[in-house]
Motif scaffolding. Sequence first.
Motif, PDB file in Angstrom:
ATOM      1  N   ARG A   4       0.844  -1.188   0.000  1.00  0.00           N
ATOM      2  CA  ARG A   4       0.000   0.000   0.000  1.00  0.00           C
ATOM      3  C   ARG A   4       0.884   1.244   0.000  1.00  0.00           C
ATOM      4  N   ILE A   5       0.580   2.167  -0.906  1.00  0.00           N
ATOM      5  CA  ILE A   5       1.266   3.455  -0.970  1.00  0.00           C
ATOM      6  C   ILE A   5       0.493   4.446  -0.111  1.00  0.00           C
ATOM      7  N   LYS A   6       1.224   5.260   0.634  1.00  0.00           N
ATOM      8  CA  LYS A   6       0.627   6.331   1.427  1.00  0.00           C
ATOM      9  C   LYS A   6       1.222   7.637   0.920  1.00  0.00           C
ATOM     10  N   ILE A   7       0.364   8.464   0.307  1.00  0.00           N
ATOM     11  CA  ILE A   7       0.834   9.730  -0.239  1.00  0.00           C
ATOM     12  C   ILE A   7       0.118  10.880   0.462  1.00  0.00           C
ATOM     13  N   GLY A   8       0.884  11.912   0.782  1.00  0.00           N
ATOM     14  CA  GLY A   8       0.334  13.122   1.374  1.00  0.00           C
ATOM     15  C   GLY A   8       0.331  14.225   0.331  1.00  0.00           C
ATOM     16  N   LEU A   9      -0.764  14.973   0.269  1.00  0.00           N
ATOM     17  CA  LEU A   9      -0.889  16.058  -0.693  1.00  0.00           C
ATOM     18  C   LEU A   9      -1.376  17.322   0.002  1.00  0.00           C
ATOM     19  N   ASP A  10      -0.680  18.413  -0.237  1.00  0.00           N
ATOM     20  CA  ASP A  10      -1.143  19.715   0.222  1.00  0.00           C
ATOM     21  C   ASP A  10      -2.264  20.165  -0.709  1.00  0.00           C
ATOM     22  N   LEU A  11      -3.253  20.837  -0.170  1.00  0.00           N
ATOM     23  CA  LEU A  11      -4.385  21.271  -0.982  1.00  0.00           C
ATOM     24  C   LEU A  11      -4.082  22.572  -1.725  1.00  0.00           C
ATOM     25  N   HIS A  12      -3.709  23.604  -0.983  1.00  0.00           N
ATOM     26  CA  HIS A  12      -3.513  24.937  -1.570  1.00  0.00           C
ATOM     27  C   HIS A  12      -2.105  25.077  -2.138  1.00  0.00           C
ATOM     28  N   GLY A  13      -2.028  25.302  -3.440  1.00  0.00           N
ATOM     29  CA  GLY A  13      -0.740  25.442  -4.094  1.00  0.00           C
ATOM     30  C   GLY A  13      -0.251  24.155  -4.723  1.00  0.00           C
ATOM     31  N   VAL A  14      -0.944  23.048  -4.456  1.00  0.00           N
ATOM     32  CA  VAL A  14      -0.587  21.764  -5.074  1.00  0.00           C
ATOM     33  C   VAL A  14      -1.830  21.222  -5.777  1.00  0.00           C
ATOM     34  N   VAL A  15      -2.705  20.569  -5.024  1.00  0.00           N
ATOM     35  CA  VAL A  15      -3.896  19.955  -5.621  1.00  0.00           C
ATOM     36  C   VAL A  15      -4.724  20.982  -6.389  1.00  0.00           C
ATOM     37  N   ASP A  16      -4.932  22.159  -5.811  1.00  0.00           N
ATOM     38  CA  ASP A  16      -5.800  23.128  -6.478  1.00  0.00           C
ATOM     39  C   ASP A  16      -5.159  23.824  -7.679  1.00  0.00           C
ATOM     40  N   THR A  17      -3.858  23.622  -7.909  1.00  0.00           N
ATOM     41  CA  THR A  17      -3.224  24.211  -9.087  1.00  0.00           C
ATOM     42  C   THR A  17      -3.262  23.271 -10.294  1.00  0.00           C
ATOM     43  N   ARG A  18      -3.454  21.975 -10.045  1.00  0.00           N
ATOM     44  CA  ARG A  18      -3.553  20.965 -11.114  1.00  0.00           C
ATOM     45  C   ARG A  18      -4.698  20.003 -10.792  1.00  0.00           C
ATOM     46  N   PRO A  19      -5.913  20.529 -10.630  1.00  0.00           N
ATOM     47  CA  PRO A  19      -7.015  19.686 -10.150  1.00  0.00           C
ATOM     48  C   PRO A  19      -7.344  18.498 -11.044  1.00  0.00           C
ATOM     49  N   ASP A  20      -7.262  18.653 -12.363  1.00  0.00           N
ATOM     50  CA  ASP A  20      -7.582  17.521 -13.236  1.00  0.00           C
ATOM     51  C   ASP A  20      -6.582  16.386 -13.053  1.00  0.00           C
ATOM     52  N   PHE A  21      -5.306  16.736 -12.970  1.00  0.00           N
ATOM     53  CA  PHE A  21      -4.270  15.727 -12.742  1.00  0.00           C
ATOM     54  C   PHE A  21      -4.491  15.013 -11.413  1.00  0.00           C
ATOM     55  N   PHE A  22      -4.686  15.797 -10.330  1.00  0.00           N
ATOM     56  CA  PHE A  22      -4.834  15.183  -9.005  1.00  0.00           C
ATOM     57  C   PHE A  22      -6.166  14.458  -8.848  1.00  0.00           C
ATOM     58  N   LYS A  23      -7.190  14.878  -9.563  1.00  0.00           N
ATOM     59  CA  LYS A  23      -8.461  14.146  -9.539  1.00  0.00           C
ATOM     60  C   LYS A  23      -8.247  12.734 -10.079  1.00  0.00           C
ATOM     61  N   THR A  24      -7.539  12.627 -11.210  1.00  0.00           N
ATOM     62  CA  THR A  24      -7.261  11.320 -11.803  1.00  0.00           C
ATOM     63  C   THR A  24      -6.322  10.499 -10.924  1.00  0.00           C
ATOM     64  N   LEU A  25      -5.225  11.116 -10.480  1.00  0.00           N
ATOM     65  CA  LEU A  25      -4.241  10.408  -9.655  1.00  0.00           C
ATOM     66  C   LEU A  25      -4.863   9.881  -8.369  1.00  0.00           C
ATOM     67  N   THR A  26      -5.589  10.740  -7.648  1.00  0.00           N
ATOM     68  CA  THR A  26      -6.142  10.299  -6.360  1.00  0.00           C
ATOM     69  C   THR A  26      -7.204   9.220  -6.542  1.00  0.00           C
ATOM     70  N   LYS A  27      -7.997   9.315  -7.601  1.00  0.00           N
ATOM     71  CA  LYS A  27      -9.001   8.271  -7.851  1.00  0.00           C
ATOM     72  C   LYS A  27      -8.315   6.930  -8.106  1.00  0.00           C
ATOM     73  N   LEU A  28      -7.280   6.937  -8.941  1.00  0.00           N
ATOM     74  CA  LEU A  28      -6.546   5.696  -9.220  1.00  0.00           C
ATOM     75  C   LEU A  28      -5.937   5.113  -7.947  1.00  0.00           C
ATOM     76  N   LEU A  29      -5.334   5.966  -7.136  1.00  0.00           N
ATOM     77  CA  LEU A  29      -4.714   5.491  -5.901  1.00  0.00           C
ATOM     78  C   LEU A  29      -5.747   4.887  -4.952  1.00  0.00           C
ATOM     79  N   VAL A  30      -6.815   5.625  -4.675  1.00  0.00           N
ATOM     80  CA  VAL A  30      -7.828   5.152  -3.728  1.00  0.00           C
ATOM     81  C   VAL A  30      -8.529   3.895  -4.264  1.00  0.00           C
TER      82      VAL A  30
END
Length: 137
Positions: A4-30
Motif C-alpha cells: 500500500r502506498i501512502k501519499i500526502g498532498l497539500d491542498l492549496h498550491g498543489v492539488v488546487d493548481t492541477r485539479p484535473d491531474f490530481f483528480k485522476t491520480l487520487t481516484k486511481l490510488l484510492v
Amino acid sequence: MNQRIKIGLDLHGVVDTRPDFFKTLTKLLVDNGHEVHIITGAKSEAEMARIRELGISFTHLFSITDHHIKAGTALRWDEKGDPHLDPYLWDKTKAEYCKEHSIDLHLDDSDTYGYFFKTPYGRFHSKDSHRITKTKL
C-alpha cells in the motif's frame, strides 16, 4: 506482494493548481487500495467543500488548525478569520503527521515545510502557486 502506498498532498498550491491531474491520480490510488492523505493548514470542515468541488478522492484529511485546536495550542485569528500560531509549530506539524502515519511521499509547495521532514518530501512547483514570486521578463 502488493504494498500500500501512502501519499500526502497539500491542498492549496498543489492539488488546487492541477485539479484535473490530481483528480485522476487520487481516484486511481484510492480505487487500488492506497491511502491519500490531504494535509492542509485550514480547518477541515472549511476544506471539505473545496475538495469535493475539485473531485479529489482521499482516505484521510488532516488539518494543522484542527490539530492545534484539539491540542490546546494558542492560536490567534486575523480579520479574515485565518488562524495563526508560532511559525515553527505550524511548519513542523505536517512533517510530524507524515512521520507518525508512515507517509511514503508528501507533495507540498513550500520549501519551509521540507526542512522538518524525515519522511520523503517533494517540492511541488506550479506557476499558479501563491508561494511563487511573479516577475516580468
